[in-house]
Motif scaffolding. Structure first.
Motif, PDB file in Angstrom:
ATOM      1  N   THR A  47       1.578 -17.897  11.699  1.00  0.00           N
ATOM      2  CA  THR A  47       1.518 -16.791  10.757  1.00  0.00           C
ATOM      3  C   THR A  47       2.351 -15.618  11.254  1.00  0.00           C
ATOM      4  O   THR A  47       2.609 -15.479  12.450  1.00  0.00           O
ATOM      5  N   LEU A  48       2.731 -14.783  10.307  1.00  0.00           N
ATOM      6  CA  LEU A  48       3.425 -13.537  10.608  1.00  0.00           C
ATOM      7  C   LEU A  48       2.395 -12.420  10.632  1.00  0.00           C
ATOM      8  O   LEU A  48       1.697 -12.195   9.637  1.00  0.00           O
ATOM      9  N   PRO A  49       2.255 -11.704  11.750  1.00  0.00           N
ATOM     10  CA  PRO A  49       1.240 -10.640  11.816  1.00  0.00           C
ATOM     11  C   PRO A  49       1.439  -9.598  10.720  1.00  0.00           C
ATOM     12  O   PRO A  49       2.563  -9.311  10.294  1.00  0.00           O
ATOM     13  N   ALA A  50       0.333  -9.039  10.266  1.00  0.00           N
ATOM     14  CA  ALA A  50       0.394  -8.005   9.228  1.00  0.00           C
ATOM     15  C   ALA A  50       1.045  -6.745   9.784  1.00  0.00           C
ATOM     16  O   ALA A  50       0.941  -6.448  10.976  1.00  0.00           O
ATOM     17  N   PRO A  51       1.734  -5.986   8.942  1.00  0.00           N
ATOM     18  CA  PRO A  51       2.403  -4.763   9.407  1.00  0.00           C
ATOM     19  C   PRO A  51       1.421  -3.700   9.860  1.00  0.00           C
ATOM     20  O   PRO A  51       0.309  -3.577   9.328  1.00  0.00           O
ATOM     21  N   ALA A  52       1.848  -2.911  10.837  1.00  0.00           N
ATOM     22  CA  ALA A  52       1.123  -1.692  11.189  1.00  0.00           C
ATOM     23  C   ALA A  52       1.407  -0.633  10.124  1.00  0.00           C
ATOM     24  O   ALA A  52       2.317  -0.775   9.305  1.00  0.00           O
ATOM     25  N   VAL A  53       0.640   0.444  10.152  1.00  0.00           N
ATOM     26  CA  VAL A  53       0.738   1.436   9.083  1.00  0.00           C
ATOM     27  C   VAL A  53       2.148   1.990   8.946  1.00  0.00           C
ATOM     28  O   VAL A  53       2.627   2.252   7.834  1.00  0.00           O
ATOM     29  N   GLU A  54       2.862   2.160  10.064  1.00  0.00           N
ATOM     30  CA  GLU A  54       4.211   2.729  10.004  1.00  0.00           C
ATOM     31  C   GLU A  54       5.275   1.693   9.636  1.00  0.00           C
ATOM     32  O   GLU A  54       6.442   2.042   9.439  1.00  0.00           O
ATOM     33  N   GLU A  55       4.889   0.424   9.520  1.00  0.00           N
ATOM     34  CA  GLU A  55       5.864  -0.636   9.252  1.00  0.00           C
ATOM     35  C   GLU A  55       5.980  -1.009   7.779  1.00  0.00           C
ATOM     36  O   GLU A  55       6.910  -1.726   7.392  1.00  0.00           O
ATOM     37  N   TRP A  56       5.076  -0.548   6.934  1.00  0.00           N
ATOM     38  CA  TRP A  56       5.128  -0.952   5.529  1.00  0.00           C
ATOM     39  C   TRP A  56       6.422  -0.515   4.844  1.00  0.00           C
ATOM     40  O   TRP A  56       6.919  -1.192   3.937  1.00  0.00           O
ATOM     41  N   GLN A  57       6.986   0.616   5.278  1.00  0.00           N
ATOM     42  CA  GLN A  57       8.218   1.114   4.673  1.00  0.00           C
ATOM     43  C   GLN A  57       9.352   0.105   4.800  1.00  0.00           C
ATOM     44  O   GLN A  57      10.278   0.095   3.981  1.00  0.00           O
ATOM     45  N   ARG A  58       9.295  -0.756   5.810  1.00  0.00           N
ATOM     46  CA  ARG A  58      10.340  -1.767   5.994  1.00  0.00           C
ATOM     47  C   ARG A  58      10.280  -2.829   4.903  1.00  0.00           C
ATOM     48  O   ARG A  58      11.271  -3.511   4.644  1.00  0.00           O
ATOM     49  N   TRP A  59       9.118  -2.989   4.288  1.00  0.00           N
ATOM     50  CA  TRP A  59       8.944  -4.005   3.252  1.00  0.00           C
ATOM     51  C   TRP A  59       9.167  -3.440   1.849  1.00  0.00           C
ATOM     52  O   TRP A  59       9.248  -4.192   0.883  1.00  0.00           O
ATOM     53  N   GLY A  60       9.234  -2.133   1.735  1.00  0.00           N
ATOM     54  CA  GLY A  60       9.435  -1.499   0.440  1.00  0.00           C
ATOM     55  C   GLY A  60       8.947  -0.069   0.487  1.00  0.00           C
ATOM     56  O   GLY A  60       8.105   0.297   1.309  1.00  0.00           O
ATOM     57  N   SER A  61       9.465   0.754  -0.407  1.00  0.00           N
ATOM     58  CA  SER A  61       9.121   2.172  -0.407  1.00  0.00           C
ATOM     59  C   SER A  61       7.621   2.387  -0.598  1.00  0.00           C
ATOM     60  O   SER A  61       6.989   1.779  -1.466  1.00  0.00           O
ATOM     61  N   VAL A  62       7.069   3.267   0.210  1.00  0.00           N
ATOM     62  CA  VAL A  62       5.657   3.634   0.063  1.00  0.00           C
ATOM     63  C   VAL A  62       5.510   4.911  -0.755  1.00  0.00           C
ATOM     64  O   VAL A  62       4.436   5.526  -0.770  1.00  0.00           O
ATOM     65  N   ALA A  63       6.571   5.313  -1.447  1.00  0.00           N
ATOM     66  CA  ALA A  63       6.520   6.522  -2.278  1.00  0.00           C
ATOM     67  C   ALA A  63       5.372   6.423  -3.278  1.00  0.00           C
ATOM     68  O   ALA A  63       5.162   5.388  -3.916  1.00  0.00           O
ATOM     69  N   GLY A  64       4.633   7.503  -3.410  1.00  0.00           N
ATOM     70  CA  GLY A  64       3.527   7.562  -4.356  1.00  0.00           C
ATOM     71  C   GLY A  64       2.213   7.044  -3.839  1.00  0.00           C
ATOM     72  O   GLY A  64       1.174   7.223  -4.492  1.00  0.00           O
ATOM     73  N   LEU A  65       2.227   6.376  -2.686  1.00  0.00           N
ATOM     74  CA  LEU A  65       0.984   5.827  -2.133  1.00  0.00           C
ATOM     75  C   LEU A  65       0.162   6.943  -1.496  1.00  0.00           C
ATOM     76  O   LEU A  65       0.624   7.570  -0.541  1.00  0.00           O
ATOM     77  N   PRO A  66      -1.027   7.202  -1.970  1.00  0.00           N
ATOM     78  CA  PRO A  66      -1.890   8.163  -1.278  1.00  0.00           C
ATOM     79  C   PRO A  66      -2.188   7.669   0.134  1.00  0.00           C
ATOM     80  O   PRO A  66      -2.175   6.470   0.406  1.00  0.00           O
ATOM     81  N   ALA A  67      -2.484   8.607   1.028  1.00  0.00           N
ATOM     82  CA  ALA A  67      -2.742   8.246   2.418  1.00  0.00           C
ATOM     83  C   ALA A  67      -3.869   7.233   2.536  1.00  0.00           C
ATOM     84  O   ALA A  67      -3.806   6.284   3.331  1.00  0.00           O
ATOM     85  N   GLU A  68      -4.908   7.401   1.703  1.00  0.00           N
ATOM     86  CA  GLU A  68      -6.026   6.471   1.795  1.00  0.00           C
ATOM     87  C   GLU A  68      -5.643   5.071   1.314  1.00  0.00           C
ATOM     88  O   GLU A  68      -6.150   4.062   1.820  1.00  0.00           O
ATOM     89  N   ALA A  69      -4.722   5.001   0.338  1.00  0.00           N
ATOM     90  CA  ALA A  69      -4.265   3.692  -0.143  1.00  0.00           C
ATOM     91  C   ALA A  69      -3.428   2.991   0.914  1.00  0.00           C
ATOM     92  O   ALA A  69      -3.536   1.772   1.109  1.00  0.00           O
ATOM     93  N   LEU A  70      -2.575   3.756   1.609  1.00  0.00           N
ATOM     94  CA  LEU A  70      -1.774   3.169   2.682  1.00  0.00           C
ATOM     95  C   LEU A  70      -2.673   2.695   3.819  1.00  0.00           C
ATOM     96  O   LEU A  70      -2.445   1.618   4.404  1.00  0.00           O
ATOM     97  N   ALA A  71      -3.709   3.468   4.115  1.00  0.00           N
ATOM     98  CA  ALA A  71      -4.652   3.054   5.160  1.00  0.00           C
ATOM     99  C   ALA A  71      -5.386   1.784   4.750  1.00  0.00           C
ATOM    100  O   ALA A  71      -5.573   0.862   5.565  1.00  0.00           O
TER     101      ALA A  71
END
Length: 503
Positions: free
Chosen positions: A135-159
């Motif tokens: 398996t490929l490990p899940a991204p850390a919180v700061e790594e999601w941007q590499r998979w696509g823009s996190v624009a508009g995501l509230p902090a709680e949604a990103l968490a």
């Protein structure tokens, strides 16, 4: 009654669709938020042995259990692969496929092809070689941007995205999608998230290039919507996504017109220019002045991606021919190049093509190799980074017209060298001439303003020429006096830095 089957992207499950599914049910539809095998967050062991075929078969079984004929399959990111695989096997049951901020994979495409970042792709391949069933490990919180823009995501949604993410079974990313062709005739809707770099304007531009691979996007059964948010609209704009899905199921949305008239990039250049001699060597064309002796040169670098099958190629597009001929009429050598930016993953190859073309040009006895300017256009703007970061002595000026000056989200170039907005700090006293259009697409305008701000901070020698009523590609779209004056000013400034006409 419409039944929506909602399939999530990599590392996520049906939980990401909770608000969307609730909204669809409130509107009278049925909604099935799917968690595929291995994606329930139960740990890496839960995903061992799971592949793309596993996920396709799971969706096929779900489709068979859904009552009624009106089934809409919705795929986000990786989810579009099992969606298209299942739709291919049950095409008679599917009324529409909705692609949420993702392209359309074809037969033989692995989901790995969708991973935007080259480093991430190489990491997946390396892990697959070590343990193909892992398996490929899940991204850390700061790594999601590499998979696509996190624009508009509230902090709680990103968490929450980070906390509930599951390791992705590697074979789901590496196993090729196999299609019989039945899926090709199904109605399709694309939901384009503009903060992630996609838009209807981009789609229309790709169709306008004339490559047969993109003509299907102009079919009557294909529609598009835009959402002003990042790559996870089910979390950042769930209500808006519900509205779009309901409209898509009803066959609504923007339809891209087939190219029946001359596309904008093949319309005439906005100025009449006296024809000059033109010579072709490989991928490089020289437009030659009437003067004797070595002359300075301006190398024009087109944008893209331009599909390999597009005809004519960029060096024969009226805008580039027009610029090169205009420069030649004023006493410099105009250079146009067909570089191989055929896909977003090819910026390195395109950079090599440009470097090779410059060597060829500087070695030509009719060119003063110590007086060269580089002029970057549109997405070719990212290729300016190398030259801004460490300008060679022979580079007398860098120009850019309606450029993209920082990688757009979702392009997979965030950590690459192709970041002019960062590279400008190394430009020193190198003159930079920027032509900025007032009617630019917002996602591009942001990168231009980032560059202008960075240039001001480091004291770069930046000249900005504004075209307030100009569009992206204004030289063949807006043949106005304002546009012509902007071209004259930009060309005059570049040639002035080259010392053209002074010897």
């Amino acid at each position: 009654m419409t039944a929506f089957i909602l399939v999530a992207g990599a590392h996520t499950g049906g939980w990401v669709w909770r608000e969307v599914a609730a909204g669809l049910r409130d509107a009278g539809a049925r909604a099935y938020e799917v968690t595929l095998s291995g994606m329930d967050g139960g740990g890496g062991a839960a995903g061992r042995g799971v592949d793309l075929e596993t996920h396709i078969e799971e969706l096929v079984r779900l489709i068979d259990r859904v009552e009624g004929q009106d089934v809409v399959l919705v795929g986000h990111c990786y989810g579009i692969h099992p969606v298209r695989g299942a739709a291919d096997r049950r095409s008679e049951r599917i009324s529409r496929i909705v692609n949420v901020d993702v392209g359309i994979p074809e037969d033989g495409d692995p989901a790995l092809k969708l991973v935007p970042d080259r480093t991430d792709r190489e990491r997946v391949l390396s892990l697959a070689q070590e343990d193909g069933a892992g398996t490929l490990p899940a991204p850390a919180v700061e790594e999601w941007q590499r998979w696509g823009s996190v624009a508009g995501l509230p902090a709680e949604a990103l968490a929450r995205l980070t906390e509930q993410a599951a390791p992705q079974p590697l074979p789901t990313l590496t196993q090729p999608l196999r299609l019989s062709g039945a899926v090709a005739g199904l109605p399709t809707t694309g939901v384009l998230c503009t903060a992630n770099g996609s838009s209807i304007a981009v789609v229309e531009a790709m169709v306008g290039l004339g490559d047969p691979a993109f003509q299907a996007l102009a079919d009557t059964g294909v529609t598009f919507f835009e959402l002003d948010t990042g790559h996870w609209p089910m979390l950042s704009a769930p209500r808006e996504l519900v509205d779009v899905l309901l409209l898509a199921a009803a066959g609504k949305g923007h339809r891209v017109a087939a190219v029946r008239e001359r596309p904008t990039h093949l319309r005439p250049f906005l100025m009449d220019v006296e024809e000059r001699p033109r010579e072709r060597t490989g991928r490089v064309d020289l437009h030659l002045p009437d003067t004797d002796g070595p002359r300075p040169a301006v190398v024009f670098v087109h944008g893209g991606p331009v599909p390999a099958g597009a005809r004519p190629t960029p060096r024969d597009w009226p805008a580039f021919v027009g610029y090169a001929q205009y420069v030649a009429s004023l006493g410099a050598v105009g250079v146009t190049v067909d570089h191989r930016l055929h896909e977003l993953t090819a910026y390195g190859r395109a950079a090599d093509d440009i470097a090779e073309a410059i060597e060829l040009v500087r070695a030509d006895p009719r060119v003063d190799g110590d007086r060269v300017a580089l002029w970057f256009v549109s997405a070719g703007g990212l290729l300016a980074a190398d030259w801004l970061a460490a300008p060679p002595s022979w580079l007398r000026c860098v120009a850019a017209s309606y450029p993209i000056l920082a990688p757009l989200p979702g392009w997979g170039l965030a950590d690459s060298r192709f970041r002019p907005a960062a590279a400008v700090r190394g430009a020193g006293e190198l003159p930079i001439v920027l032509t900025r259009v007032g009617l630019e697409r917002p996602e591009i305008a942001v990168t231009v303003e980032e560059f202008v701000s960075a240039a001001a901070d480091c004291g770069a020698a930046l000249e900005v020429i504004d075209v307030p009523l100009g569009h992206h590609g204004f030289e063949t779209i807006d043949p106005t006096d304002e546009s012509r004056e902007a071209v004259r000013r930009a060309v005059g400034s570049v040639l002035g830095h080259l010392g053209a006409g002074t010897d």
